[in-house]
Scaffold this active site. Structure first.
Site, PDB file in Angstrom:
ATOM      1  N   LYS A  52       0.880  -1.134   0.049  1.00  0.00           N
ATOM      2  CA  LYS A  52       0.156   0.016  -0.155  1.00  0.00           C
ATOM      3  C   LYS A  52       0.900   1.204  -0.017  1.00  0.00           C
ATOM      4  CE  LYS A  52      -3.665   2.347   2.453  1.00  0.00           C
ATOM      5  NZ  LYS A  52      -4.569   2.445   3.419  1.00  0.00           N
TER       6      LYS A  52
ATOM      7  N   GLU B  27       7.452  -6.971   1.418  1.00  0.00           N
ATOM      8  CA  GLU B  27       6.176  -6.620   2.134  1.00  0.00           C
ATOM      9  C   GLU B  27       5.491  -7.745   1.968  1.00  0.00           C
ATOM     10  OE1 GLU B  27       5.024  -4.734   4.183  1.00  0.00           O
ATOM     11  OE2 GLU B  27       6.038  -2.766   4.610  1.00  0.00           O
TER      12      GLU B  27
ATOM     13  N   LYS C 270      -2.135  -1.282  -3.847  1.00  0.00           N
ATOM     14  CA  LYS C 270      -2.811  -0.242  -3.811  1.00  0.00           C
ATOM     15  C   LYS C 270      -2.379   0.956  -4.091  1.00  0.00           C
ATOM     16  CE  LYS C 270      -6.049   1.800  -0.683  1.00  0.00           C
ATOM     17  NZ  LYS C 270      -6.447   1.767   0.880  1.00  0.00           N
TER      18      LYS C 270
HETATM   19  C1  PBG Z   1      -6.987   3.579   5.547  1.00  0.00           C
HETATM   20  C2  PBG Z   1      -7.511   3.271   3.951  1.00  0.00           C
HETATM   21  C3  PBG Z   1      -7.524   4.263   2.912  1.00  0.00           C
HETATM   22  C4  PBG Z   1      -7.950   3.620   1.787  1.00  0.00           C
HETATM   23  C5  PBG Z   1      -8.466   2.549   2.240  1.00  0.00           C
HETATM   24  N1  PBG Z   1      -8.062   2.182   3.675  1.00  0.00           N
HETATM   25  C6  PBG Z   1      -6.857   5.591   2.793  1.00  0.00           C
HETATM   26  C7  PBG Z   1      -5.858   5.803   3.441  1.00  0.00           C
HETATM   27  O1  PBG Z   1      -4.794   5.026   3.609  1.00  0.00           O
HETATM   28  O2  PBG Z   1      -5.557   7.175   4.098  1.00  0.00           O
HETATM   29  C8  PBG Z   1      -8.170   4.259   0.542  1.00  0.00           C
HETATM   30  C9  PBG Z   1      -9.070   3.537  -0.474  1.00  0.00           C
HETATM   31  C10 PBG Z   1      -9.566   4.538  -1.565  1.00  0.00           C
HETATM   32  O3  PBG Z   1      -8.890   5.549  -1.763  1.00  0.00           O
HETATM   33  O4  PBG Z   1     -10.499   4.263  -2.363  1.00  0.00           O
HETATM   34  N2  PBG Z   1      -6.682   2.617   6.247  1.00  0.00           N
END
Ligand code: PBG
Length: 336
Positions: free
Chosen positions: A197, A240, A255
């Site tokens: 992520k 990771e 992501k």
């Molecule tokens: C935070 C989380 C985020 C998203 C999913 N879980 C945002 C962040 O890390 O600030 C983003 C998903 C999206 O933008 O559609 N745990």
């Protein structure tokens, strides 16, 4: 006319031929629809920066699930929008069994035993600082956060989540969550880790949806770069994801999606578990905004975006466009 043994265009001459040789397909059942859940009933709140997506009260979530199932989409990821007065710096409401996340999970589980439900594991919806972990002295604490995440994951599993999805990027949380689940008899719960992520600017609309952006206050980091990955790194994603698999993850996620196709490909090529890709809020909002300006056709751009993720190696795709995609799929294939 010249003699040409090779004419790749032969395989593109009409739709049935193209269908015969198509390398990848995306069925609606590979999609996960993210849902933003709020308190109340009969509530459907539009989100300014995420056109076409609404925050839904639990009864309205039921309606969306009905529609989704009729279109062949049967997996859902729940994200609760927590009221500001319930947010604290330690995110304690994340481990409230009767909080919105667990209540919504239980209600949906009871009403729809056959769908698959994903519970999000992270503190950001509950954090008054807007971080995925506990903030102290300008730092996001790792091990203290992992302890609370393991409890949060167990509560979500007990409330009916088939899959728990840690989206926090703390080190060692998969192992801690797996141990907690095993020792509580929740051996069948799937862990889908947000393994790679990235610290991305494409999460903006999601943070608007949950009102969860890091706040501007002395001692609170303004961004998530001390835990989410640097967009410049690719190999680190393999590290990771490998750690998460070793610790007990069943599915690993990349992501955002489209800007990170190489990462999706790398993980799918090297790792023995299914790879999921999250076509995130900013990516979806870009399609909607570009379509509103007349720059692209929304439906075609959505189909292309999602099949590109699959071509890169994703077996599962999380997208706000899941129902739109499934409608197109039904139109083209005549069934769900
Ligand atoms: C935070 C989380 C985020 C998203 C999913 N879980 C945002 C962040 O890390 O600030 C983003 C998903 C999206 O933008 O559609 N745990």
């Amino acid at each position: 006319m010249s003699v040409r043994p090779h004419r790749p265009r032969r395989l593109r001459s009409h739709a049935a031929i193209r269908g015969l040789v198509r390398e990848h397909r995306l069925h609606p059942e590979q999609l996960i629809l993210p849902l933003f859940v709020v308190e109340g009933s009969g509530v459907r709140e539009p989100i300014d920066t995420l056109p076409g997506v609404e925050r839904l009260s639990i009864d309205q979530v039921f309606e969306v699930i009905e529609t989704a199932c009729s279109l062949g989409v049967r997996s859902f990821a729940l994200f609760p929008k927590i009221e500001a007065d319930q947010k604290t710096t330690d995110g304690a409401a994340a481990v409230n069994q009767s909080g919105l996340a667990c209540r919504a999970m239980r209600a949906i589980r009871d009403a729809y035993p056959d769908v698959s439900l994903v519970g999000d594991v992270a503190l950001d919806p509950y954090s008054s600082d807007g971080h995925d972990g506990i903030v102290r002295d300008g730092r996001v604490l790792n091990d203290e956060t992992v302890e609370i995440l393991a409890k949060q994951a167990l509560l979500l599993a007990q409330a009916g989540a088939d899959i728990v999805a840690p989206s926090d990027m703390m080190d060692g949380r998969i192992g801690a969550i797996r141990a907690e689940l095993e020792s509580a008899g929740q051996a069948e719960t799937v862990i889908m880790s947000y393994a790679a992520k990235y610290a991305s600017s494409f999460y903006g609309p999601f943070r608007d949806a949950l009102d969860s952006a890091p706040i501007r206050r002395e001692g609170v980091p303004l961004d998530k770069r001390s835990y989410q990955m640097d967009p410049a790194n690719g190999q680190e994603a393999v590290h990771e994801a490998s750690l998460d698999i070793e610790e007990g993850a069943d599915i690993v996620m990349v992501k955002p999606g489209l800007p990170y196709l190489d990462v999706v490909h790398r993980l799918a090529d090297t790792l023995p578990v299914p790879v999921a890709a999250y076509h995130v809020s900013g990516e979806y909002a870009m399609l909607r905004s570009a379509a509103a300006l007349g720059c692209v056709d929304y439906e075609q751009a959505l189909q292309e975006s999602l099949i590109c993720l699959v071509r890169a190696g994703a077996r599962i795709v999380l997208t706000y466009g899941a129902l739109d995609y499934a409608r197109l799929y039904q139109k083209e294939h005549g069934h769900a």
